[in-house]
Design a protein around this motif. Sequence first.
Motif, PDB file in Angstrom:
ATOM      1  N   ASP A  90       0.806  -1.213   0.000  1.00 23.35           N
ATOM      2  CA  ASP A  90       0.000   0.000   0.000  1.00 23.35           C
ATOM      3  C   ASP A  90       0.848   1.277   0.000  1.00 23.35           C
ATOM      4  O   ASP A  90       0.443   2.314   0.508  1.00 23.35           O
ATOM      5  N   SER A  91       2.062   1.190  -0.570  1.00 19.17           N
ATOM      6  CA  SER A  91       2.875   2.393  -0.731  1.00 19.17           C
ATOM      7  C   SER A  91       2.218   3.290  -1.772  1.00 19.17           C
ATOM      8  O   SER A  91       1.379   2.829  -2.566  1.00 19.17           O
ATOM      9  N   PRO A  92       2.551   4.600  -1.803  1.00 17.88           N
ATOM     10  CA  PRO A  92       1.945   5.497  -2.798  1.00 17.88           C
ATOM     11  C   PRO A  92       2.074   4.982  -4.228  1.00 17.88           C
ATOM     12  O   PRO A  92       1.104   5.006  -4.991  1.00 17.88           O
ATOM     13  N   GLY A  93       3.262   4.498  -4.588  1.00 16.76           N
ATOM     14  CA  GLY A  93       3.457   4.009  -5.941  1.00 16.76           C
ATOM     15  C   GLY A  93       2.605   2.793  -6.256  1.00 16.76           C
ATOM     16  O   GLY A  93       2.066   2.658  -7.359  1.00 16.76           O
ATOM     17  N   GLU A  94       2.460   1.905  -5.275  1.00 13.06           N
ATOM     18  CA  GLU A  94       1.663   0.696  -5.492  1.00 13.06           C
ATOM     19  C   GLU A  94       0.181   1.021  -5.551  1.00 13.06           C
ATOM     20  O   GLU A  94      -0.579   0.382  -6.286  1.00 13.06           O
ATOM     21  N   LEU A  95      -0.267   2.004  -4.793  1.00 14.44           N
ATOM     22  CA  LEU A  95      -1.677   2.397  -4.831  1.00 14.44           C
ATOM     23  C   LEU A  95      -2.023   3.094  -6.139  1.00 14.44           C
ATOM     24  O   LEU A  95      -3.123   2.932  -6.673  1.00 14.44           O
ATOM     25  N   LEU A  96      -1.082   3.887  -6.665  1.00 17.12           N
ATOM     26  CA  LEU A  96      -1.347   4.612  -7.908  1.00 17.12           C
ATOM     27  C   LEU A  96      -1.228   3.699  -9.126  1.00 17.12           C
ATOM     28  O   LEU A  96      -2.031   3.792 -10.063  1.00 17.12           O
ATOM     29  N   GLY A  97      -0.223   2.854  -9.147  1.00 16.08           N
ATOM     30  CA  GLY A  97      -0.007   2.017 -10.322  1.00 16.08           C
ATOM     31  C   GLY A  97       0.518   2.834 -11.488  1.00 16.08           C
ATOM     32  O   GLY A  97       1.259   3.808 -11.309  1.00 16.08           O
ATOM     33  N   LYS A  98       0.085   2.478 -12.692  1.00 15.37           N
ATOM     34  CA  LYS A  98       0.549   3.152 -13.902  1.00 15.37           C
ATOM     35  C   LYS A  98      -0.573   3.976 -14.518  1.00 15.37           C
ATOM     36  O   LYS A  98      -1.728   3.589 -14.501  1.00 15.37           O
ATOM     37  N   GLY A  99      -0.189   5.109 -15.051  1.00 14.97           N
ATOM     38  CA  GLY A  99      -1.169   6.014 -15.656  1.00 14.97           C
ATOM     39  C   GLY A  99      -0.513   7.352 -15.929  1.00 14.97           C
ATOM     40  O   GLY A  99       0.616   7.404 -16.430  1.00 14.97           O
ATOM     41  N   HIS A 100      -1.190   8.435 -15.557  1.00 16.36           N
ATOM     42  CA  HIS A 100      -0.591   9.749 -15.779  1.00 16.36           C
ATOM     43  C   HIS A 100      -1.050  10.739 -14.717  1.00 16.36           C
ATOM     44  O   HIS A 100      -2.072  10.553 -14.053  1.00 16.36           O
ATOM     45  N   LEU A 101      -0.239  11.771 -14.564  1.00 17.18           N
ATOM     46  CA  LEU A 101      -0.542  12.894 -13.686  1.00 17.18           C
ATOM     47  C   LEU A 101      -0.642  14.139 -14.555  1.00 17.18           C
ATOM     48  O   LEU A 101       0.292  14.460 -15.299  1.00 17.18           O
ATOM     49  N   ALA A 102      -1.796  14.811 -14.498  1.00 19.41           N
ATOM     50  CA  ALA A 102      -2.017  16.031 -15.284  1.00 19.41           C
ATOM     51  C   ALA A 102      -2.050  17.231 -14.360  1.00 19.41           C
ATOM     52  O   ALA A 102      -2.689  17.201 -13.298  1.00 19.41           O
ATOM     53  N   MET A 103      -1.381  18.294 -14.762  1.00 22.31           N
ATOM     54  CA  MET A 103      -1.375  19.547 -14.017  1.00 22.31           C
ATOM     55  C   MET A 103      -1.902  20.636 -14.931  1.00 22.31           C
ATOM     56  O   MET A 103      -1.312  20.913 -15.980  1.00 22.31           O
ATOM     57  N   THR A 104      -3.011  21.236 -14.544  1.00 19.76           N
ATOM     58  CA  THR A 104      -3.702  22.209 -15.390  1.00 19.76           C
ATOM     59  C   THR A 104      -3.722  23.571 -14.721  1.00 19.76           C
ATOM     60  O   THR A 104      -4.078  23.677 -13.539  1.00 19.76           O
ATOM     61  N   ILE A 105      -3.364  24.595 -15.461  1.00 18.71           N
ATOM     62  CA  ILE A 105      -3.455  25.977 -14.996  1.00 18.71           C
ATOM     63  C   ILE A 105      -4.594  26.640 -15.743  1.00 18.71           C
ATOM     64  O   ILE A 105      -4.586  26.739 -16.968  1.00 18.71           O
ATOM     65  N   ASP A 106      -5.606  27.052 -15.002  1.00 15.38           N
ATOM     66  CA  ASP A 106      -6.805  27.686 -15.558  1.00 15.38           C
ATOM     67  C   ASP A 106      -6.774  29.163 -15.203  1.00 15.38           C
ATOM     68  O   ASP A 106      -6.893  29.547 -14.040  1.00 15.38           O
ATOM     69  N   GLN A 107      -6.604  30.014 -16.227  1.00 14.66           N
ATOM     70  CA  GLN A 107      -6.509  31.449 -16.006  1.00 14.66           C
ATOM     71  C   GLN A 107      -7.862  32.149 -16.075  1.00 14.66           C
ATOM     72  O   GLN A 107      -7.921  33.371 -16.045  1.00 14.66           O
ATOM     73  N   GLY A 108      -8.935  31.364 -16.160  1.00 18.09           N
ATOM     74  CA  GLY A 108     -10.259  31.965 -16.150  1.00 18.09           C
ATOM     75  C   GLY A 108     -10.878  32.020 -17.528  1.00 18.09           C
ATOM     76  O   GLY A 108     -10.325  31.540 -18.526  1.00 18.09           O
ATOM     77  N   ALA A 109     -12.078  32.617 -17.572  1.00 17.79           N
ATOM     78  CA  ALA A 109     -12.840  32.711 -18.828  1.00 17.79           C
ATOM     79  C   ALA A 109     -12.056  33.463 -19.894  1.00 17.79           C
ATOM     80  O   ALA A 109     -11.309  34.401 -19.607  1.00 17.79           O
ATOM     81  N   ASP A 110     -12.223  33.016 -21.131  1.00 17.96           N
ATOM     82  CA  ASP A 110     -11.611  33.657 -22.314  1.00 17.96           C
ATOM     83  C   ASP A 110     -10.092  33.549 -22.330  1.00 17.96           C
ATOM     84  O   ASP A 110      -9.425  34.276 -23.072  1.00 17.96           O
ATOM     85  N   MET A 111      -9.537  32.681 -21.512  1.00 18.92           N
ATOM     86  CA  MET A 111      -8.089  32.483 -21.503  1.00 18.92           C
ATOM     87  C   MET A 111      -7.794  31.002 -21.745  1.00 18.92           C
ATOM     88  O   MET A 111      -8.543  30.118 -21.306  1.00 18.92           O
ATOM     89  N   ASN A 112      -6.717  30.738 -22.465  1.00 20.91           N
ATOM     90  CA  ASN A 112      -6.348  29.360 -22.744  1.00 20.91           C
ATOM     91  C   ASN A 112      -5.851  28.657 -21.486  1.00 20.91           C
ATOM     92  O   ASN A 112      -5.218  29.276 -20.627  1.00 20.91           O
ATOM     93  N   ARG A 113      -6.182  27.384 -21.390  1.00 20.83           N
ATOM     94  CA  ARG A 113      -5.655  26.573 -20.304  1.00 20.83           C
ATOM     95  C   ARG A 113      -4.289  26.021 -20.690  1.00 20.83           C
ATOM     96  O   ARG A 113      -4.038  25.721 -21.855  1.00 20.83           O
ATOM     97  N   TYR A 114      -3.422  25.905 -19.699  1.00 23.52           N
ATOM     98  CA  TYR A 114      -2.128  25.257 -19.923  1.00 23.52           C
ATOM     99  C   TYR A 114      -2.133  23.945 -19.157  1.00 23.52           C
ATOM    100  O   TYR A 114      -2.516  23.905 -17.985  1.00 23.52           O
ATOM    101  N   GLN A 115      -1.723  22.865 -19.815  1.00 25.12           N
ATOM    102  CA  GLN A 115      -1.708  21.568 -19.147  1.00 25.12           C
ATOM    103  C   GLN A 115      -0.399  20.839 -19.419  1.00 25.12           C
ATOM    104  O   GLN A 115       0.088  20.786 -20.545  1.00 25.12           O
ATOM    105  N   GLY A 116       0.170  20.309 -18.369  1.00 30.96           N
ATOM    106  CA  GLY A 116       1.338  19.450 -18.479  1.00 30.96           C
ATOM    107  C   GLY A 116       0.976  18.066 -17.995  1.00 30.96           C
ATOM    108  O   GLY A 116       0.245  17.913 -17.012  1.00 30.96           O
ATOM    109  N   VAL A 117       1.465  17.045 -18.683  1.00 27.95           N
ATOM    110  CA  VAL A 117       1.137  15.661 -18.343  1.00 27.95           C
ATOM    111  C   VAL A 117       2.432  14.869 -18.208  1.00 27.95           C
ATOM    112  O   VAL A 117       3.352  15.005 -19.022  1.00 27.95           O
ATOM    113  N   VAL A 118       2.496  14.062 -17.160  1.00 31.32           N
ATOM    114  CA  VAL A 118       3.665  13.221 -16.952  1.00 31.32           C
ATOM    115  C   VAL A 118       3.191  11.819 -16.599  1.00 31.32           C
ATOM    116  O   VAL A 118       2.126  11.638 -15.991  1.00 31.32           O
TER     117      VAL A 118
END
Length: 335
Positions: A120-148
Amino acid sequence: MNIDIPTRTPSPQSIDDTILPFEVAALDLRGRVVRLGPAVDEILARHDYPLPVSKLLGEAIALAALFGSSLKFDGRFIMQTQSDGPVRMLVVDYATGGRIRACARFDRPRVDAAIAEGKDSPGELLGKGHLAMTIDQGADMNRYQGVVALDGGGLEDAAHEYFMRSEQIPTRVRLAVAEELRSGNNGATHRWRAGGIMLQFLPKSEDRMRVPDLDPGDAPEGAEIHTAEEDDAWVEGKALVETVEDIELIDPDLSTERLVYRLFHERGVRVFDNANVEAQCSCSRDSVEAMLKSFSQDDRDHMVEDGKIAVTCEFCNRTYDFAPDEVGANGGGAQ
């Protein structure tokens, strides 16, 4: 004109639910320390998560606070995992001003089995997949997203991978979460605490930020792989932050200022104003009502159970009850 920076002894006062930015100018290092008490306890106490899941979500909350507090504009930082492990999703939403909310989705039988097997370590609980980090600057602005990618490691590993690939900024992160038990007149009490530190190497000369090329993947056999020696200042800073123990990040008797002084006093460390963090969900009865009214008539009709529509917020676990006529649904429900 020479303006001397005032010096003082580090404050002995420990303040929870704060983020302290700091700078070690002699080593071209900048960083932040987050210390969470009531905020993380309030979020985790709202849910009946198994202990390892609560701890994992606590790490995600601390990490999102470290990342989100760097926003220089009004907006939101959203961190989300999707993976094939027992904990299939973590979501943390950090809004400018330090308002934070979070939740987890998991497969309880798989989590129980992982706990029973000691996997039940963090890595074992998460397994394989992805982590997305999104910056939302509000309406009428583009979102920036990084995925690892998540590849069996924990959130610290994912953070290091993100900065190496997306930002190419030498970065080290340490996270810690624990349940504090205290005895009192009414018996033992427990509460969650979380903490984290992020250190980055940001020299004025880009040449000093040389990093090795990313793994070439399918490069021909025998191809020369670019390497680069790490700057001595970063080697020293990285070594110091890696000495931080979990208890130092969450100890209510060790102030944040004393922690950074303990690490960097030989080189000199400058601290800036604290930023506050609070647990606050953005849901409301009005917003839920508007969401329900946006559904089709058939969908609303099928939501009626026992003469009402009940909607529970995944973040704060609050339930909103509506009479069918409040949202334009027929009261009979699905037959």
